[in-house]
Design an enzyme around this catalytic site. Structure first.
Site, short mmCIF file in Angstrom:
data_model
loop_
_atom_site.label_atom_id
_atom_site.label_comp_id
_atom_site.label_asym_id
_atom_site.label_seq_id
_atom_site.Cartn_x
_atom_site.Cartn_y
_atom_site.Cartn_z
N SER A 9 -19.54 38.51 33.69
CA SER A 9 -19.45 38.52 32.37
C SER A 9 -17.93 38.98 31.86
O SER A 9 -17.36 39.58 32.59
CB SER A 9 -20.47 39.38 31.73
OG SER A 9 -20.13 39.22 30.19
N LYS A 52 -22.22 44.12 35.44
CA LYS A 52 -21.47 42.72 35.30
C LYS A 52 -20.10 43.12 36.19
O LYS A 52 -19.49 42.07 36.73
CB LYS A 52 -21.20 42.15 33.78
CG LYS A 52 -22.38 41.75 33.37
CD LYS A 52 -23.01 40.69 34.08
CE LYS A 52 -24.24 39.96 33.57
NZ LYS A 52 -24.72 38.71 34.45
N TYR A 106 -25.00 47.69 30.65
CA TYR A 106 -24.87 46.15 30.88
C TYR A 106 -23.37 46.05 31.54
O TYR A 106 -23.38 45.36 32.44
CB TYR A 106 -25.11 45.45 29.57
CG TYR A 106 -24.87 43.81 29.77
CD1 TYR A 106 -25.75 42.94 30.55
CD2 TYR A 106 -23.91 43.19 29.57
CE1 TYR A 106 -25.61 41.73 30.69
CE2 TYR A 106 -23.74 41.85 29.45
CZ TYR A 106 -24.55 40.94 30.17
OH TYR A 106 -24.20 39.80 30.26
#
Length: 261
Positions: A151, A168, A164
């Site tokens: 991401s 990533k 998060y």
């Protein structure tokens, strides 16, 4: 041009969003076998069964095997590989896509939220990458292409993404190290870094019209991404057009990252 003609493609988190788009694009480009992993409760009207029927109807050369399971459980990755090899004899491409992003404030984030996000996004990517890479090493001819869906969040921070963004970044790093570890087996490993893609993972966040408009304005192309915007670059990395590309990271964000000023 059929970039994946004759290839067998395995995709995790395939029933929705980016994974679904990658499955359809792979079939469109000639994949003969699709191993589609999905989370066990996603057998809704528009879920994995509908996707299987759509692909086998519209692309008669493509056969689909579906495998349910929690990708955070290492046993699921073993099941995915066994099912794929039983059906098709080999796996040529892995798209490790399954992921979650339950937005949460850092200071009050329950530790189970951290644990679950890490276990799905990072542990799950490790498990499926290791399992498929072992199959790619064992098969004749050796080799294959592994694409980890990272991401833009691997490169930048987010107020509600303190759990998060590290996962990533970890996927990006994992693909780089796997490129080094697996090159001798003719296995390539690369990462795709989507920007803001309108999927279920951020549907609630983007329901705020002000925030949505702000995100659109920040892109150079003046729009949010759609799942098929990621599927094209994934197919490229999976194909022989990218046969000398490994350890790379491909940012697919409509110019979000560079649009600082």
């Amino acid at each position: 041009m059929s970039l994946l003609e004759g290839k067998v493609v395995c995709i995790t988190g395939a029933s929705r969003g980016i994974g679904r788009a990658c499955a359809i694009e792979s079939a469109k480009h000639g994949a003969v076998g699709l191993i589609l992993h999905y989370y066990g409760d996603d057998e809704t009207e528009n879920g994995i069964n509908a996707l299987k029927q759509e692909i086998e109807k519209d692309y008669s050369h493509s056969k689909v095997v579906t495998v349910p399971g929690d990708i955070a459980d290492s046993k699921t990755s073993v099941k995915v590989v066994v099912a794929g090899v039983d059906a098709f004899g080999r796996i040529d491409v892995l798209v490790s896509n399954a992921g979650i992003c339950p937005f949460a404030e850092f200071l009050t984030m329950p530790h189970p939220t951290w644990d679950r996000t890490r276990s799905v996004n990072l542990d799950g990517t490790f498990y499926i990458t290791q399992a498929v890479a072992n199959q790619m090493k064992a098969q004749t001819p050796q080799g294959g292409s592994i694409i980890g869906v990272s991401s833009i969040s691997a490169l930048v921070g987010g107020e509600l993404q303190c759990h998060y963004t590290p996962t990533k970044a970890g996927i990006l790093s994992l693909m780089q190290s796997c490129a080094v570890a697996l090159g001798k087996y003719n296995i390539r490993a690369n990462a795709v870094l989507p920007g803001t893609i309108a999927t279920d993972i951020n549907k609630e966040d983007l329901s705020d019209e002000g925030k949505r408009a702000g995100m659109i304005k920040r892109t150079c192309l003046g729009r949010l991404g759609a799942p098929d915007d990621i599927a094209g670059p994934v197919v490229f990395l999976a194909s022989d057009l990218a046969k000398y590309v490994t350890g790379a990271s491909l940012l697919v964000d409509g110019g979000l990252f560079v649009n600082l000023q």
